[in-house]
Design a protein around this motif. Structure first.
Motif, PDB file in Angstrom:
ATOM      1  N   VAL A   1       0.811  -1.111  -0.190  1.00  0.00           N
ATOM      2  CA  VAL A   1      -0.001  -0.077  -0.050  1.00  0.00           C
ATOM      3  C   VAL A   1       0.807   1.301   0.049  1.00  0.00           C
ATOM      4  O   VAL A   1       0.309   2.129  -0.647  1.00  0.00           O
ATOM      5  N   ALA A   2       2.079   1.121   0.703  1.00  0.00           N
ATOM      6  CA  ALA A   2       2.878   2.302   0.745  1.00  0.00           C
ATOM      7  C   ALA A   2       3.275   2.738  -0.654  1.00  0.00           C
ATOM      8  O   ALA A   2       3.406   4.031  -0.843  1.00  0.00           O
ATOM      9  N   ARG A   3       3.265   1.798  -1.753  1.00  0.00           N
ATOM     10  CA  ARG A   3       3.683   2.378  -3.107  1.00  0.00           C
ATOM     11  C   ARG A   3       2.743   2.981  -3.708  1.00  0.00           C
ATOM     12  O   ARG A   3       2.878   3.881  -4.439  1.00  0.00           O
ATOM     13  N   LEU A   4       1.595   3.272  -3.059  1.00  0.00           N
ATOM     14  CA  LEU A   4       0.492   3.887  -3.381  1.00  0.00           C
ATOM     15  C   LEU A   4       0.272   5.362  -3.085  1.00  0.00           C
ATOM     16  O   LEU A   4      -0.560   6.070  -3.340  1.00  0.00           O
ATOM     17  N   LEU A   5       1.155   5.751  -1.938  1.00  0.00           N
ATOM     18  CA  LEU A   5       1.272   7.093  -1.554  1.00  0.00           C
ATOM     19  C   LEU A   5       1.443   8.257  -2.339  1.00  0.00           C
ATOM     20  O   LEU A   5       0.683   9.277  -2.251  1.00  0.00           O
ATOM     21  N   PRO A   6       1.984   7.978  -3.380  1.00  0.00           N
ATOM     22  CA  PRO A   6       2.003   9.177  -4.429  1.00  0.00           C
ATOM     23  C   PRO A   6       0.584   9.529  -5.030  1.00  0.00           C
ATOM     24  O   PRO A   6       0.276  10.611  -5.488  1.00  0.00           O
ATOM     25  N   LEU A   7      -0.349   8.462  -4.958  1.00  0.00           N
ATOM     26  CA  LEU A   7      -1.937   8.944  -5.332  1.00  0.00           C
ATOM     27  C   LEU A   7      -2.602   9.722  -4.324  1.00  0.00           C
ATOM     28  O   LEU A   7      -3.694  10.254  -4.739  1.00  0.00           O
ATOM     29  N   VAL A   8      -2.124   9.975  -3.068  1.00  0.00           N
ATOM     30  CA  VAL A   8      -2.933  10.499  -1.863  1.00  0.00           C
ATOM     31  C   VAL A   8      -3.250  12.058  -2.605  1.00  0.00           C
ATOM     32  O   VAL A   8      -4.121  12.507  -2.479  1.00  0.00           O
ATOM     33  N   PRO A   9      -1.877  12.681  -2.889  1.00  0.00           N
ATOM     34  CA  PRO A   9      -2.091  14.071  -3.291  1.00  0.00           C
ATOM     35  C   PRO A   9      -3.286  14.365  -4.485  1.00  0.00           C
ATOM     36  O   PRO A   9      -3.998  15.350  -4.627  1.00  0.00           O
ATOM     37  N   LEU A  10      -2.952  13.300  -5.503  1.00  0.00           N
ATOM     38  CA  LEU A  10      -3.730  13.311  -6.688  1.00  0.00           C
ATOM     39  C   LEU A  10      -5.306  13.233  -6.412  1.00  0.00           C
ATOM     40  O   LEU A  10      -6.136  13.835  -6.774  1.00  0.00           O
ATOM     41  N   LEU A  11      -5.603  12.297  -5.302  1.00  0.00           N
ATOM     42  CA  LEU A  11      -6.940  12.047  -4.751  1.00  0.00           C
ATOM     43  C   LEU A  11      -7.592  13.190  -4.125  1.00  0.00           C
ATOM     44  O   LEU A  11      -8.456  13.627  -4.187  1.00  0.00           O
ATOM     45  N   LEU A  12      -6.518  13.749  -3.391  1.00  0.00           N
ATOM     46  CA  LEU A  12      -6.912  14.867  -2.428  1.00  0.00           C
ATOM     47  C   LEU A  12      -7.261  16.226  -3.528  1.00  0.00           C
ATOM     48  O   LEU A  12      -8.119  17.024  -3.255  1.00  0.00           O
ATOM     49  N   GLY A  13      -6.671  16.373  -4.636  1.00  0.00           N
ATOM     50  CA  GLY A  13      -6.606  17.308  -5.582  1.00  0.00           C
ATOM     51  C   GLY A  13      -8.014  17.137  -6.408  1.00  0.00           C
ATOM     52  O   GLY A  13      -8.787  18.117  -6.527  1.00  0.00           O
ATOM     53  N   GLY A  14      -8.282  15.899  -6.524  1.00  0.00           N
ATOM     54  CA  GLY A  14      -9.397  15.511  -7.285  1.00  0.00           C
ATOM     55  C   GLY A  14     -10.710  15.992  -6.301  1.00  0.00           C
ATOM     56  O   GLY A  14     -11.781  16.344  -6.747  1.00  0.00           O
ATOM     57  N   ALA A  15     -10.522  15.438  -5.197  1.00  0.00           N
ATOM     58  CA  ALA A  15     -11.617  15.892  -4.000  1.00  0.00           C
ATOM     59  C   ALA A  15     -11.805  17.192  -4.260  1.00  0.00           C
ATOM     60  O   ALA A  15     -13.022  17.740  -4.097  1.00  0.00           O
ATOM     61  N   MET A  16     -10.902  17.970  -4.143  1.00  0.00           N
ATOM     62  CA  MET A  16     -11.091  19.681  -4.042  1.00  0.00           C
ATOM     63  C   MET A  16     -11.550  20.211  -5.548  1.00  0.00           C
ATOM     64  O   MET A  16     -12.682  21.083  -5.010  1.00  0.00           O
ATOM     65  N   VAL A  17     -11.262  19.525  -6.396  1.00  0.00           N
ATOM     66  CA  VAL A  17     -11.808  19.967  -7.802  1.00  0.00           C
ATOM     67  C   VAL A  17     -13.364  19.678  -7.909  1.00  0.00           C
ATOM     68  O   VAL A  17     -14.355  20.395  -8.368  1.00  0.00           O
ATOM     69  N   LEU A  18     -13.658  18.417  -7.209  1.00  0.00           N
ATOM     70  CA  LEU A  18     -14.991  17.962  -7.167  1.00  0.00           C
ATOM     71  C   LEU A  18     -16.032  18.887  -6.363  1.00  0.00           C
ATOM     72  O   LEU A  18     -17.059  19.010  -6.663  1.00  0.00           O
ATOM     73  N   ALA A  19     -15.307  19.297  -5.276  1.00  0.00           N
ATOM     74  CA  ALA A  19     -16.006  20.177  -4.400  1.00  0.00           C
ATOM     75  C   ALA A  19     -16.225  21.419  -4.882  1.00  0.00           C
ATOM     76  O   ALA A  19     -17.323  21.711  -4.701  1.00  0.00           O
ATOM     77  N   CYS A  20     -15.247  21.885  -5.786  1.00  0.00           N
ATOM     78  CA  CYS A  20     -15.503  23.144  -6.232  1.00  0.00           C
ATOM     79  C   CYS A  20     -16.623  23.002  -7.503  1.00  0.00           C
ATOM     80  O   CYS A  20     -17.595  23.986  -7.354  1.00  0.00           O
ATOM     81  N   MET A  21     -16.811  21.909  -7.951  1.00  0.00           N
ATOM     82  CA  MET A  21     -18.035  21.737  -8.898  1.00  0.00           C
ATOM     83  C   MET A  21     -19.388  21.555  -8.255  1.00  0.00           C
ATOM     84  O   MET A  21     -20.279  22.031  -8.827  1.00  0.00           O
ATOM     85  N   CYS A  22     -19.232  20.975  -7.003  1.00  0.00           N
ATOM     86  CA  CYS A  22     -20.507  20.904  -6.069  1.00  0.00           C
ATOM     87  C   CYS A  22     -21.070  22.322  -5.871  1.00  0.00           C
ATOM     88  O   CYS A  22     -22.295  22.474  -5.687  1.00  0.00           O
ATOM     89  N   LEU A  23     -20.063  23.255  -5.558  1.00  0.00           N
ATOM     90  CA  LEU A  23     -20.646  24.506  -5.332  1.00  0.00           C
ATOM     91  C   LEU A  23     -20.864  25.319  -6.388  1.00  0.00           C
ATOM     92  O   LEU A  23     -21.681  26.188  -6.297  1.00  0.00           O
ATOM     93  N   ARG A  24     -20.329  25.114  -7.668  1.00  0.00           N
ATOM     94  CA  ARG A  24     -20.908  25.961  -8.826  1.00  0.00           C
ATOM     95  C   ARG A  24     -21.220  24.694  -9.931  1.00  0.00           C
ATOM     96  O   ARG A  24     -20.557  24.800 -11.120  1.00  0.00           O
ATOM     97  N   PRO A  25     -22.296  23.859  -9.765  1.00  0.00           N
ATOM     98  CA  PRO A  25     -22.596  22.812 -10.590  1.00  0.00           C
ATOM     99  C   PRO A  25     -22.957  23.300 -12.074  1.00  0.00           C
ATOM    100  O   PRO A  25     -23.156  22.659 -12.977  1.00  0.00           O
ATOM    101  N   HIS A  26     -23.604  24.767 -11.903  1.00  0.00           N
ATOM    102  CA  HIS A  26     -24.237  25.064 -13.211  1.00  0.00           C
ATOM    103  C   HIS A  26     -23.054  25.322 -14.297  1.00  0.00           C
ATOM    104  O   HIS A  26     -23.486  25.570 -15.502  1.00  0.00           O
ATOM    105  N   TRP A  27     -21.839  25.339 -13.774  1.00  0.00           N
ATOM    106  CA  TRP A  27     -20.917  25.537 -14.744  1.00  0.00           C
ATOM    107  C   TRP A  27     -20.726  24.498 -15.675  1.00  0.00           C
ATOM    108  O   TRP A  27     -20.298  24.550 -16.806  1.00  0.00           O
ATOM    109  N   LEU A  28     -20.956  23.115 -15.337  1.00  0.00           N
ATOM    110  CA  LEU A  28     -20.951  22.026 -16.317  1.00  0.00           C
ATOM    111  C   LEU A  28     -22.068  22.307 -17.343  1.00  0.00           C
ATOM    112  O   LEU A  28     -21.655  22.095 -18.793  1.00  0.00           O
TER     113      LEU A  28
END
Length: 328
Positions: free
Chosen positions: A150-177
């Motif tokens: 699992v430790a080999r997957l640690l580089p995915l953590v910032p990518l997942l957190l970044g994806g979560a932040m982008v998706l959260a922003c889309m939740c705040l402004r969904p009409h942008w879609l």
């Protein structure tokens, strides 16, 4: 050519059977292993899992309702029945084609416009993906110290957190879609034809419905409900995984990590009936990375999936009965 529901279901069943057969052959697992894992499930564990499943449904249904404009919002009991019926359809039909049933059910049983139904479904899924990305990132970081694989997957953590932040922003402004889609379709000249004009008009209505979901109180409430929902999902998997025979070393954090891969695999549009095959593949890979024997991982994944399907069918059938009585 349009494919009718029965052939779609048969194709879905065939795909699920082929995937399960290949997984069983690859892992050297026989039907006796599957039966043994199912036989280890006890009544108390199932009762707790059923309660957790009901909590998941309650949170998901309330979120669907909150994302519908107040003027069209159905009563919570109706929203719960519609959400449960929709979950059955989205679970058993292949390639996530059952997702659209929510829009149909909302219109047929609660008089909710198609644009408001689309908005509720789209924003709900954005919340799901945002919270799921954050939860998986936390699970990887949590168990990485104890599992080298699992430790080999640690580089995915910032990518997942970044994806979560982008998706959260889309939740705040969904009409942008809808705005972006309208912009690109207009630039492509689709509005020059009557059919294209109808599409753009529908997108405008969807955009207005999406804007109605952007209130601060609505967003906070939906975020809280989504966190509760996913906490329940992973608790459900953790309870059943241990009951089906996974070792005591598999705690809640490990269950989150292992089952999260099953969830991610089940999001693939190639899944068969009820996600059989794809969900087991993700489950097996996730728990093998945690040191579980491959045959045990696959057998427990199948047992857990059967319980999940039984619950979905139970809730879905009851929901359809309730909706049928309501229509009468």
């Amino acid at each position: 050519m349009r494919v009718t529901p029965l052939p779609r279901l048969l194709i879905s069943l065939l795909l699920a059977g082929v995937l399960l057969f290949l997984l069983a052959q690859w892992g050297g697992v026989g039907w006796r292993d599957f039966a043994a894992a199912i036989g280890r499930l006890d009544g108390a564990s199932y009762a707790l899992a059923l309660l957790l499943h009901a909590l998941i449904y309650a949170a998901r249904s309330l979120r669907f309702a909150l994302l519908i404009p107040l003027a069209e919002r159905p009563a919570y009991g109706v929203a719960l029945a519609i959400s449960s019926a929709h979950n059955l359809a989205s679970y058993v039909l292949p390639a996530k084609t059952g997702e659209a049933s929510l829009i149909v059910y909302l219109k047929a049983y609660a008089g909710v416009s198609a644009s408001s139904g689309v908005a509720s479904l789209v924003v709900s899924r954005l919340f799901d993906l945002a919270v799921l990305c954050a939860w998986v990132a936390a699970a990887i970081a949590w168990v990485a110290n104890d599992y080298e694989a699992v430790a080999r997957l640690l580089p995915l953590v910032p990518l997942l957190l970044g994806g979560a932040m982008v998706l959260a922003c889309m939740c705040l402004r969904p009409h942008w879609l809808s705005s972006l889609t309208t912009f690109f379709l207009a630039r492509a000249g689709i509005g020059r034809r009557p059919f294209g004009q109808a599409i753009l008009a529908r997108l405008e209505r969807v955009g207005a419905a999406l804007r109605s979901t952007a209130g601060a109180r609505t967003q906070v409430g939906c975020l809280a409900l989504t966190v509760v929902q996913w906490a329940g999902v992973f608790a459900f998997y953790a309870v059943l995984a241990r009951a089906a025979g996974l070792p005591e070393s598999i705690g809640y954090a490990e269950a989150v990590f292992g089952s999260s891969l099953a969830v991610l695999f089940n999001l693939l549009p190639i899944n068969g009936f009820a996600g059989f095959g794809t969900q087991e593949a993700g489950w097996k890979i996730g728990f093998v990375l945690l040191g579980v024997e491959p045959d045990l991982a696959l057998a427990t994944g199948f047992a857990v999936h059967l319980v999940q399907l039984a619950n979905v069918v139970l809730f879905g059938v009851v929901a359809h009965l309730v909706l049928g009585l309501r229509r009468r």
